[in-house]
Design a protein around this motif. Sequence first.
Motif, mmCIF file in Angstrom:
data_model
loop_
_atom_site.group_PDB
_atom_site.id
_atom_site.type_symbol
_atom_site.label_atom_id
_atom_site.label_comp_id
_atom_site.label_asym_id
_atom_site.label_seq_id
_atom_site.Cartn_x
_atom_site.Cartn_y
_atom_site.Cartn_z
ATOM 1 N N GLY A 100 6.602 15.842 -11.476
ATOM 2 C CA GLY A 100 6.003 14.405 -11.627
ATOM 3 C C GLY A 100 6.765 13.356 -10.792
ATOM 4 N N MET A 101 7.921 13.422 -10.704
ATOM 5 C CA MET A 101 8.907 12.582 -9.954
ATOM 6 C C MET A 101 8.678 12.611 -8.287
ATOM 7 S SD MET A 101 10.629 11.041 -11.902
ATOM 8 C CE MET A 101 11.604 10.087 -10.802
ATOM 9 N N ALA A 102 7.751 13.932 -8.003
ATOM 10 C CA ALA A 102 7.569 14.106 -6.575
ATOM 11 C C ALA A 102 6.197 13.177 -6.153
ATOM 12 C CB ALA A 102 7.705 15.501 -6.264
ATOM 13 N N LEU A 103 5.243 12.788 -7.352
ATOM 14 C CA LEU A 103 4.109 12.363 -7.314
ATOM 15 C C LEU A 103 4.187 11.306 -5.830
ATOM 16 C CD1 LEU A 103 3.019 11.372 -10.780
ATOM 17 C CD2 LEU A 103 1.898 12.808 -9.254
ATOM 18 N N ALA A 104 5.244 10.657 -5.701
ATOM 19 C CA ALA A 104 5.081 9.676 -4.494
ATOM 20 C C ALA A 104 4.986 10.328 -3.481
ATOM 21 C CB ALA A 104 6.389 8.784 -4.501
ATOM 22 N N GLY A 158 0.872 -1.256 -0.023
ATOM 23 C CA GLY A 158 0.078 0.094 -0.119
ATOM 24 C C GLY A 158 0.511 1.155 -0.044
ATOM 25 N N LEU A 159 2.244 1.304 -0.158
ATOM 26 C CA LEU A 159 3.152 2.321 -0.227
ATOM 27 C C LEU A 159 3.783 2.491 -1.209
ATOM 28 C CD1 LEU A 159 4.419 2.204 3.671
ATOM 29 C CD2 LEU A 159 2.600 3.815 2.688
ATOM 30 N N VAL A 160 3.884 3.695 -1.660
ATOM 31 C CA VAL A 160 4.548 4.012 -3.089
ATOM 32 C C VAL A 160 6.248 3.755 -2.855
ATOM 33 C CG1 VAL A 160 5.171 5.580 -5.089
ATOM 34 C CG2 VAL A 160 2.838 5.286 -4.104
ATOM 35 N N VAL A 161 6.712 2.636 -3.737
ATOM 36 C CA VAL A 161 8.192 2.691 -3.441
ATOM 37 C C VAL A 161 8.978 3.059 -4.683
ATOM 38 C CG1 VAL A 161 7.936 0.659 -2.081
ATOM 39 C CG2 VAL A 161 7.997 0.371 -4.287
ATOM 40 N N ASN A 162 8.395 3.378 -5.661
ATOM 41 C CA ASN A 162 9.205 3.874 -6.893
ATOM 42 C C ASN A 162 8.078 4.232 -8.026
ATOM 43 O OD1 ASN A 162 11.420 4.167 -8.457
ATOM 44 N ND2 ASN A 162 10.721 2.374 -9.934
ATOM 45 N N ILE A 163 8.741 5.696 -8.541
ATOM 46 C CA ILE A 163 7.856 6.128 -9.518
ATOM 47 C C ILE A 163 8.642 6.396 -10.614
ATOM 48 C CG2 ILE A 163 8.017 8.400 -8.730
ATOM 49 C CD1 ILE A 163 4.797 8.789 -9.468
ATOM 50 N N GLU A 164 8.128 6.140 -11.875
ATOM 51 C CA GLU A 164 9.025 6.503 -12.967
ATOM 52 C C GLU A 164 8.086 6.776 -14.295
ATOM 53 O OE1 GLU A 164 9.868 1.918 -14.476
ATOM 54 O OE2 GLU A 164 11.110 2.775 -12.717
ATOM 55 N N GLY A 165 8.861 7.471 -15.035
ATOM 56 C CA GLY A 165 7.981 7.702 -16.354
ATOM 57 C C GLY A 165 7.594 6.550 -17.190
ATOM 58 N N ASP A 166 6.563 6.545 -17.938
ATOM 59 C CA ASP A 166 6.118 5.524 -18.697
ATOM 60 C C ASP A 166 6.668 5.557 -19.905
ATOM 61 O OD1 ASP A 166 4.773 3.383 -19.995
ATOM 62 O OD2 ASP A 166 2.777 4.250 -19.346
ATOM 63 N N PRO A 167 7.525 4.723 -20.462
ATOM 64 C CA PRO A 167 8.297 4.762 -21.919
ATOM 65 C C PRO A 167 7.174 4.483 -23.028
ATOM 66 C CG PRO A 167 8.782 2.497 -20.856
ATOM 67 C CD PRO A 167 8.021 3.452 -19.721
ATOM 68 N N ASP A 168 6.028 3.894 -22.595
ATOM 69 C CA ASP A 168 5.186 3.576 -23.810
ATOM 70 C C ASP A 168 3.975 4.545 -23.870
ATOM 71 O OD1 ASP A 168 6.344 1.167 -24.338
ATOM 72 O OD2 ASP A 168 5.044 0.174 -22.735
ATOM 73 N N ASN A 189 2.467 9.226 4.299
ATOM 74 C CA ASN A 189 2.427 10.552 4.340
ATOM 75 C C ASN A 189 1.540 11.230 5.440
ATOM 76 O OD1 ASN A 189 2.665 13.415 4.136
ATOM 77 N ND2 ASN A 189 2.412 13.583 1.938
ATOM 78 N N GLN A 190 2.395 11.552 6.698
ATOM 79 C CA GLN A 190 1.652 12.128 7.639
ATOM 80 C C GLN A 190 0.688 13.574 7.590
ATOM 81 O OE1 GLN A 190 4.558 11.712 8.111
ATOM 82 N NE2 GLN A 190 5.630 13.353 8.984
ATOM 83 N N TYR A 191 1.135 14.259 6.593
ATOM 84 C CA TYR A 191 0.591 15.608 6.227
ATOM 85 C C TYR A 191 -0.521 15.642 5.334
ATOM 86 C CZ TYR A 191 5.076 16.575 8.429
ATOM 87 O OH TYR A 191 5.857 17.126 9.156
ATOM 88 N N ARG A 192 -0.713 14.228 4.599
ATOM 89 C CA ARG A 192 -1.787 14.177 3.582
ATOM 90 C C ARG A 192 -3.305 14.169 4.232
ATOM 91 N NH1 ARG A 192 -3.292 9.140 -0.067
ATOM 92 N NH2 ARG A 192 -4.811 10.428 -1.535
ATOM 93 N N LEU A 193 -4.200 14.993 3.974
ATOM 94 C CA LEU A 193 -5.484 14.975 4.673
ATOM 95 C C LEU A 193 -6.273 14.089 4.012
ATOM 96 C CD1 LEU A 193 -6.061 18.855 4.877
ATOM 97 C CD2 LEU A 193 -5.436 17.548 6.552
ATOM 98 N N LEU A 194 -7.094 13.303 4.932
ATOM 99 C CA LEU A 194 -7.753 12.200 4.331
ATOM 100 C C LEU A 194 -9.320 12.447 4.681
ATOM 101 C CD1 LEU A 194 -5.480 9.046 5.597
ATOM 102 C CD2 LEU A 194 -5.805 10.178 3.116
#
Length: 190
Positions: free
Chosen positions: A85-89, A63-73, A99-104
């Motif tokens: 875009g790299m900061a999406l995680a 359930g946690l984002v561990v990696n993000i990268e651009g889609d080559p396709d 992220n404890q700062y994310r409002l839910l």
Amino acid sequence: MNLSRRDFLKISGATAGGLLLPTGTALATGAFSYKLHKPIGETPTICCFCGVGCGAIVASKSGLVVNIEGDPDHPINQGSLCSKGMALAQLNTVDGKPNQYRLLKPKYRAPGSSEWEEKDWDWTFKEIAKRIKETRDKYFLETDTEGRTVNRLEAIASLGGAALDNEECSLIIKALRAMGLVYIEHQARI
């Protein structure tokens, strides 16, 4: 030895290919234990930070984002992502933790108060609808100063975001126009 630029590039390409050959042979024989697939789930998505619509591949584990990268396709960004875009995680994860700062849940600060209080979604939606109705009833203009029929509402404005797809934007614009809004804008145009 007299080499043309084209000959130099041919020799360089052949040399680079030859250097890769032992690695390819080692992979085929199992001498190296490279993992060809990541042991985590990968999901393609669209970046939500601007109106371009770059594609990204988000890898998550537990359930946690561990990696993000651009889609080559993806036809727009073809595998690259900007710094936003790299900061999406960070929308989901900070330093490998949620992220404890994310409002839910919605937060509300009453007029004159210095404290935010948590509210449930039902209360929030009803309050927003009530305020829109009150504002529309109070400020709706049926005619302008010259007596022409205009049927518009100038007291509310809308600013759309890039996280919405075309279908959502179509429904939202229809609802806003039905209420009489004239100040309708989108972040991609600003």
